[in-house]
Design an enzyme around this catalytic site. Structure first.
Site, PDB file in Angstrom:
ATOM      1  N   LEU A 109       0.856  -1.175   0.000  1.00  0.00           N
ATOM      2  CA  LEU A 109       0.000   0.000   0.000  1.00  0.00           C
ATOM      3  C   LEU A 109       0.896   1.231   0.000  1.00  0.00           C
ATOM      4  O   LEU A 109       1.967   1.226   0.615  1.00  0.00           O
ATOM      5  CB  LEU A 109      -0.907   0.020   1.241  1.00  0.00           C
ATOM      6  CG  LEU A 109      -1.980  -1.075   1.346  1.00  0.00           C
ATOM      7  CD1 LEU A 109      -2.665  -1.010   2.708  1.00  0.00           C
ATOM      8  CD2 LEU A 109      -2.995  -0.956   0.229  1.00  0.00           C
ATOM      9  N   ASP A 110       0.445   2.301  -0.671  1.00  0.00           N
ATOM     10  CA  ASP A 110       1.218   3.540  -0.688  1.00  0.00           C
ATOM     11  C   ASP A 110       1.380   4.076   0.730  1.00  0.00           C
ATOM     12  O   ASP A 110       0.598   3.762   1.636  1.00  0.00           O
ATOM     13  CB  ASP A 110       0.512   4.595  -1.549  1.00  0.00           C
ATOM     14  CG  ASP A 110       0.461   4.209  -3.021  1.00  0.00           C
ATOM     15  OD1 ASP A 110       1.291   3.382  -3.443  1.00  0.00           O
ATOM     16  OD2 ASP A 110      -0.420   4.729  -3.728  1.00  0.00           O
ATOM     17  N   ILE A 111       2.346   4.944   0.920  1.00  0.00           N
ATOM     18  CA  ILE A 111       2.638   5.474   2.248  1.00  0.00           C
ATOM     19  C   ILE A 111       1.440   6.198   2.851  1.00  0.00           C
ATOM     20  O   ILE A 111       1.210   6.152   4.059  1.00  0.00           O
ATOM     21  CB  ILE A 111       3.883   6.400   2.211  1.00  0.00           C
ATOM     22  CG1 ILE A 111       4.281   6.808   3.631  1.00  0.00           C
ATOM     23  CG2 ILE A 111       3.647   7.612   1.316  1.00  0.00           C
ATOM     24  CD1 ILE A 111       5.605   7.532   3.704  1.00  0.00           C
ATOM     25  N   HIS A 213      -0.493   3.289  -8.267  1.00  0.00           N
ATOM     26  CA  HIS A 213      -1.449   4.353  -7.919  1.00  0.00           C
ATOM     27  C   HIS A 213      -2.775   4.199  -8.657  1.00  0.00           C
ATOM     28  O   HIS A 213      -3.411   5.184  -9.020  1.00  0.00           O
ATOM     29  CB  HIS A 213      -0.857   5.735  -8.239  1.00  0.00           C
ATOM     30  CG  HIS A 213       0.232   6.158  -7.321  1.00  0.00           C
ATOM     31  ND1 HIS A 213       0.973   7.316  -7.518  1.00  0.00           N
ATOM     32  CD2 HIS A 213       0.745   5.589  -6.203  1.00  0.00           C
ATOM     33  CE1 HIS A 213       1.873   7.438  -6.559  1.00  0.00           C
ATOM     34  NE2 HIS A 213       1.756   6.393  -5.751  1.00  0.00           N
TER      35      HIS A 213
END
Length: 267
Positions: A109-111, A213
């Site tokens: 998962l993105d930050i 994304h």
């Protein structure tokens, strides 16, 4: 299941080094099926034997499966020179090599993205479920920057259901996204996702791939912006709404089966 040496088993279940375990054996602190074990080479059946240390039963497992509610500002990596990682959230009792190997993230998962993340030692299952050929659905709760009226909401639903082209982002190439399922909060009662996971979100988006994304880029392509993103499900496995950001727990046997059933269907 194949048998393993008792010193290896206990060492990989957090009881120290093999030297530490040998000292425990000499002090008669270890029982297997009710019998004191002295020999560090004694063979233990992980799936069948009852192992106790100081009278306490040891929950034996070859692989470990953990559900984490990832918080923002941590990265899905073992090490990072700038940010905390998801492994920094874990208790010291989980900071060792298990029989199945080291813990790793099942996907990323993105930050700034929160929500469901599985940490496991089961590399085979991770490889199977994360393969593009498997198409495990992943569901995200989305809060949008701009309000969407009823007419436009329906247009979004139809467009996402058809799939569409998403423009490149930086060095990341554009792509044709596969059909995705968009459900608005007005239909939350008809969704299979627990209502507790809807709180404060505009919609849920279920995708069947994992481009860079992707969710953010899909909404950008239709003229909106994601202000907050949280993964709430992988396949039929839902995030436990009782877990606060940064908290975690082991998966139940039923939850492990939900993940593993996806893997079997892909074989």
């Amino acid at each position: 299941m194949a048998k393993e040496r008792i010193d290896k088993v206990l060492s990989h279940h957090g009881f120290g080094s093999r030297k530490d375990v040998k000292a425990m054996l000499r002090r008669e602190r270890v029982l297997v099926n009710g019998n004191v074990v002295y020999d560090p080479g004694f063979q233990v059946d992980i799936g069948a034997d009852d192992v106790r240390v100081d009278g306490e039963c040891v929950a034996l497992a070859h692989d470990v499966y953990i559900m984490l509610n990832k918080c923002a500002d941590v990265v899905c990596a073992n090490r990072d020179g700038e940010h905390r990682t998801v492994f920094d959230l874990l208790d010291d009792s989980l900071r060792h090599t298990f029989l199945g190997g080291d813990l790793h993230c099942m996907g990323r998962l993105d930050i700034d993205t929160e929500g469901l993340l599985i940490l496991t030692t089961d590399g085979k299952l991770t490889h199977t479920l994360m393969s593009p050929k498997t198409h495990v659905p992943k569901t995200y709760a989305v809060r949008l920057a701009r309000a969407v009226d009823a007419q436009l909401r329906q247009a979004y639903v139809e467009k996402f259901a058809r799939g569409f082209w998403v423009d490149r982002e930086g060095n990341e190439a554009g792509f044709d996204c596969q059909p995705a399922t968009l459900v608005w909060d007005s239909d939350a009662g008809a969704s299979s996702v627990p209502l507790a996971l809807w709180d404060g979100f505009d919609c849920l988006l279920t995708i069947f791939e994992g481009k860079f994304h992707q969710v953010k880029r899909m909404f950008s392509q239709v003229g909106n912006e994601v202000s907050y993103l949280k993964r709430v499900a992988m396949g039929r496995l839902f995030l436990d709404p009782r877990l606060k950001p940064g908290e975690y727990r082991g998966l139940s046997a039923e939850e492990r089966e939900l993940l593993q059933s996806h893997g079997r269907r892909s074989e």
